[in-house]
Design an enzyme around this catalytic site. Structure first.
Site, PDB file in Angstrom:
ATOM      1  N   CYS A 123       0.730  -0.499  -0.012  1.00 14.09           N
ATOM      2  CA  CYS A 123      -0.067  -0.175  -0.366  1.00 14.09           C
ATOM      3  C   CYS A 123       1.020   1.697  -0.138  1.00 14.09           C
ATOM      4  CB  CYS A 123      -1.070  -0.237   1.169  1.00 14.09           C
ATOM      5  SG  CYS A 123      -1.672  -1.511   1.329  1.00 14.09           S
ATOM      6  N   HIS A 265      -3.120   6.932   3.191  1.00 13.65           N
ATOM      7  CA  HIS A 265      -3.435   5.892   2.619  1.00 13.65           C
ATOM      8  C   HIS A 265      -5.414   5.811   3.670  1.00 13.65           C
ATOM      9  CE1 HIS A 265      -3.623   1.873   1.290  1.00 13.65           C
ATOM     10  NE2 HIS A 265      -3.785   1.120   2.641  1.00 13.65           N
ATOM     11  N   ASN A 295      -9.918  -0.096   0.616  1.00 11.94           N
ATOM     12  CA  ASN A 295      -8.657  -0.010   0.287  1.00 11.94           C
ATOM     13  C   ASN A 295      -7.971  -0.853  -1.403  1.00 11.94           C
ATOM     14  OD1 ASN A 295      -5.919  -0.570   0.767  1.00 11.94           O
ATOM     15  ND2 ASN A 295      -5.909  -1.462   2.606  1.00 11.94           N
TER      16      ASN A 295
HETATM   17  O1  UT7 Z   1      -3.200  -1.186   4.445  1.00 13.52           O
HETATM   18  C1  UT7 Z   1      -3.622  -2.708   5.494  1.00 13.52           C
HETATM   19  C2  UT7 Z   1      -4.526  -3.050   5.522  1.00 13.52           C
HETATM   20  N1  UT7 Z   1      -5.061  -3.515   7.005  1.00 13.52           N
HETATM   21  C3  UT7 Z   1      -5.041  -2.929   7.009  1.00 13.52           C
HETATM   22  O2  UT7 Z   1      -4.862  -1.412   7.536  1.00 13.52           O
HETATM   23  C4  UT7 Z   1      -6.524  -3.569   8.713  1.00 13.52           C
HETATM   24  C5  UT7 Z   1      -6.145  -2.650   9.911  1.00 13.52           C
HETATM   25  N2  UT7 Z   1      -7.245  -3.075  11.089  1.00 13.52           N
HETATM   26  C6  UT7 Z   1      -9.313  -2.608  10.795  1.00 13.52           C
HETATM   27  O3  UT7 Z   1      -9.247  -1.819  10.125  1.00 13.52           O
HETATM   28  C7  UT7 Z   1      -9.890  -3.164  11.632  1.00 13.52           C
HETATM   29  O4  UT7 Z   1      -8.346  -3.729  12.930  1.00 13.52           O
HETATM   30  C8  UT7 Z   1     -10.294  -3.953  11.498  1.00 13.52           C
HETATM   31  C9  UT7 Z   1     -11.330  -3.335  10.155  1.00 13.52           C
HETATM   32  C10 UT7 Z   1      -9.726  -5.243  10.341  1.00 13.52           C
HETATM   33  C11 UT7 Z   1     -11.090  -4.911  12.229  1.00 13.52           C
HETATM   34  O5  UT7 Z   1     -11.924  -3.700  12.821  1.00 13.52           O
HETATM   35  P1  UT7 Z   1     -11.347  -3.975  14.922  1.00 13.52           P
HETATM   36  O6  UT7 Z   1     -12.323  -2.735  15.589  1.00 13.52           O
HETATM   37  O7  UT7 Z   1     -10.198  -4.057  14.774  1.00 13.52           O
HETATM   38  O8  UT7 Z   1     -12.485  -5.123  15.196  1.00 13.52           O
HETATM   39  P2  UT7 Z   1     -11.635  -6.672  16.342  1.00 13.52           P
HETATM   40  O9  UT7 Z   1     -11.026  -7.463  14.989  1.00 13.52           O
HETATM   41  O10 UT7 Z   1     -10.943  -5.963  17.282  1.00 13.52           O
HETATM   42  O11 UT7 Z   1     -13.394  -7.549  15.905  1.00 13.52           O
HETATM   43  C12 UT7 Z   1     -14.079  -7.100  17.015  1.00 13.52           C
HETATM   44  C13 UT7 Z   1     -15.032  -7.730  16.269  1.00 13.52           C
HETATM   45  C14 UT7 Z   1     -15.127  -9.206  16.453  1.00 13.52           C
HETATM   46  O12 UT7 Z   1     -16.096 -10.003  17.348  1.00 13.52           O
HETATM   47  P3  UT7 Z   1     -16.002 -10.146  18.738  1.00 13.52           P
HETATM   48  O13 UT7 Z   1     -14.581 -11.024  18.955  1.00 13.52           O
HETATM   49  O14 UT7 Z   1     -15.928  -9.112  19.841  1.00 13.52           O
HETATM   50  O15 UT7 Z   1     -17.553 -11.245  18.580  1.00 13.52           O
HETATM   51  C15 UT7 Z   1     -14.570  -9.192  15.534  1.00 13.52           C
HETATM   52  O16 UT7 Z   1     -15.074 -11.527  14.843  1.00 13.52           O
HETATM   53  O17 UT7 Z   1     -15.835  -7.583  15.415  1.00 13.52           O
HETATM   54  C16 UT7 Z   1     -16.082  -8.907  14.605  1.00 13.52           C
HETATM   55  N3  UT7 Z   1     -16.159  -9.146  12.554  1.00 13.52           N
HETATM   56  C17 UT7 Z   1     -17.223  -8.950  12.431  1.00 13.52           C
HETATM   57  N4  UT7 Z   1     -18.283  -8.398  12.591  1.00 13.52           N
HETATM   58  C18 UT7 Z   1     -18.953  -8.549  11.862  1.00 13.52           C
HETATM   59  C19 UT7 Z   1     -14.889  -8.361  12.516  1.00 13.52           C
HETATM   60  N5  UT7 Z   1     -15.269  -8.398  11.349  1.00 13.52           N
HETATM   61  C20 UT7 Z   1     -16.089  -8.153  10.610  1.00 13.52           C
HETATM   62  C21 UT7 Z   1     -16.982  -7.916  10.017  1.00 13.52           C
HETATM   63  N6  UT7 Z   1     -18.472  -8.062  10.176  1.00 13.52           N
HETATM   64  N7  UT7 Z   1     -17.023  -7.829   9.214  1.00 13.52           N
END
Ligand code: UT7
Length: 339
Positions: A123, A265, A295
């Site tokens: 990225c 980004h 993204n």
């Molecule tokens: O170019 C670089 C590429 N990547 C990035 O920059 C990614 C950077 N990270 C992020 O954008 C975020 O960490 C994510 C969007 C990937 C995840 O968001 P988060 O607020 O960090 O959520 P989390 O991973 O802490 O998950 C919270 C909850 C979990 O459920 P539990 O364990 O609390 O029951 C996940 O399973 O949200 C759940 N979850 C979802 N729920 C509905 C994760 N993805 C989804 C989804 N829909 N798509």
């Protein structure tokens, strides 16, 4: 950069996306096992929809998207493909491993004078490629470069992984970079690049390279798709984006209040908001397109900038800071005065 004979300026910019639009609701309906919702995706990422290439469609190939973006940039610059000395394509999702996407693009454009190469910094690729073009222009080796950030991440997306598949989209952004006087007021001012390969496992694709070529086990295990540690990347991204923004400004004796536009980004709106807060920079001066395109990897920065140049928000002489991070991990900032 003070001792350089020449400097670079961006004289044209353009974007292009696949025509297929996929909303959050579409995703939730297409892949019910994700158990996701429009509300969750918008609140946690700021993304409402993205463009997704249709597999096998010629117009949606990486080099085809790059070609359309490049034609728009050439038109704005008043240049022809035959004027190009160099073509750099920042991508981590090439058309083919051999030849490079830059070679496919050269052939499509008919840019017969140019030498070409791909740059893979994930990225951060567009910032790395723009910095590379700037070096060749500064030392007088070339006069005109085409720099493209173009990615088709959908080809490497695991549609069973709900924390990553919701984030990505496909697209391309391109700029024409031209030689200008070293003391020109409108030019690239500086770039700061850094990589930390020890953090490779935060975001990688295990198979598909020479370590592990594709085979039935690879495909069954989806080892040819992106694997991401979202929370760790999030934290690292906020820190490095803020650090590299400050570094760029300090090197030029400038402060955050001198900045007209910040073009980070676009990986997650919450990352961008956290960086703006750390910098004390208003969100009204941050260029965003993540809501509509997600993204798009190396394409996020040039496409967000293109939109703001074309609707006249970005004006000649304004101070613009590009700031990227990506898999690798890679990071980089580039400061310029537009025009
Ligand atoms: O170019 C670089 C590429 N990547 C990035 O920059 C990614 C950077 N990270 C992020 O954008 C975020 O960490 C994510 C969007 C990937 C995840 O968001 P988060 O607020 O960090 O959520 P989390 O991973 O802490 O998950 C919270 C909850 C979990 O459920 P539990 O364990 O609390 O029951 C996940 O399973 O949200 C759940 N979850 C979802 N729920 C509905 C994760 N993805 C989804 C989804 N829909 N798509």
């Amino acid at each position: 950069m003070g001792s350089a004979r020449f400097a670079s300026r961006i004289s044209g910019i353009g974007s292009h996306f696949p025509s297929r639009k996929v909303t959050n609701l579409d995703l939730a309906q297409m892949y019910p096992s994700l158990e996701t919702s429009d509300e969750w995706i918008r609140e946690r990422t700021g993304i409402s929809e993205r463009r997704i290439a249709v597999p096998g469609k010629l117009e949606d190939r990486n080099s085809s998207l790059a070609c359309q973006a490049a034609l728009r940039a050439l038109e704005m610059a008043g240049k022809k493909a035959s004027d190009l000395d160099q073509i750099l394509v920042a991508t981590c999702t090439p058309d083919t491993l051999i030849p490079s996407t830059a070679c496919w693009l050269q052939q499509k454009l008919g840019a017969t004078r140019a030498w070409t190469m791909d740059i893979n910094a994930a990225c951060s690729g567009f910032v790395y490629a723009l910095a590379t073009a700037d070096q060749f222009i500064q030392n007088g080796q070339i006069k005109t470069s085409l720099v493209v950030g173009s990615d088709v991440l959908s080809a490497f997306t695991n549609w069973d992984d709900r924390s990553s598949c919701i984030l990505f989209g496909d697209g391309a952004g391109a700029v024409i970079v031209e030689q200008t006087a070293a003391d020109s007021p409108q030019r690239l001012l500086s770039h700061h690049l850094h990589s930390d390969g020890s953090l490779w496992d935060l975001f990688h694709i295990e198979a598909g390279g020479s370590n592990l070529p594709g085979n039935p086990d690879v495909y069954a295990g989806k080892l040819d798709k992106m694997q991401m540690k979202g929370r760790e990347i999030f934290k690292s991204a906020v820190r490095t984006l803020a650090d590299y923004a400050v570094m760029a400004l300090e090197e030029n004796g400038l402060s955050v209040s001198d900045l007209d536009w910040f073009v980070p980004h676009q990986a997650n709106l919450r990352i961008i908001e956290a960086v703006a807060k750390r910098l004390g920079f208003p969100m009204s001066k941050v260029l965003l397109n993540i809501d509509r395109f997600g993204n798009t990897s190396s394409a996020t920065i040039p496409t967000a900038l293109d939109e703001a140049v074309r609707d006249h928000r970005v004006k000649p002489g304004q101070l613009v800071l590009l700031d990227a991070f990506g898999a690798g991990l890679t990071t980089g900032s580039l400061l310029l005065r537009w025009g």
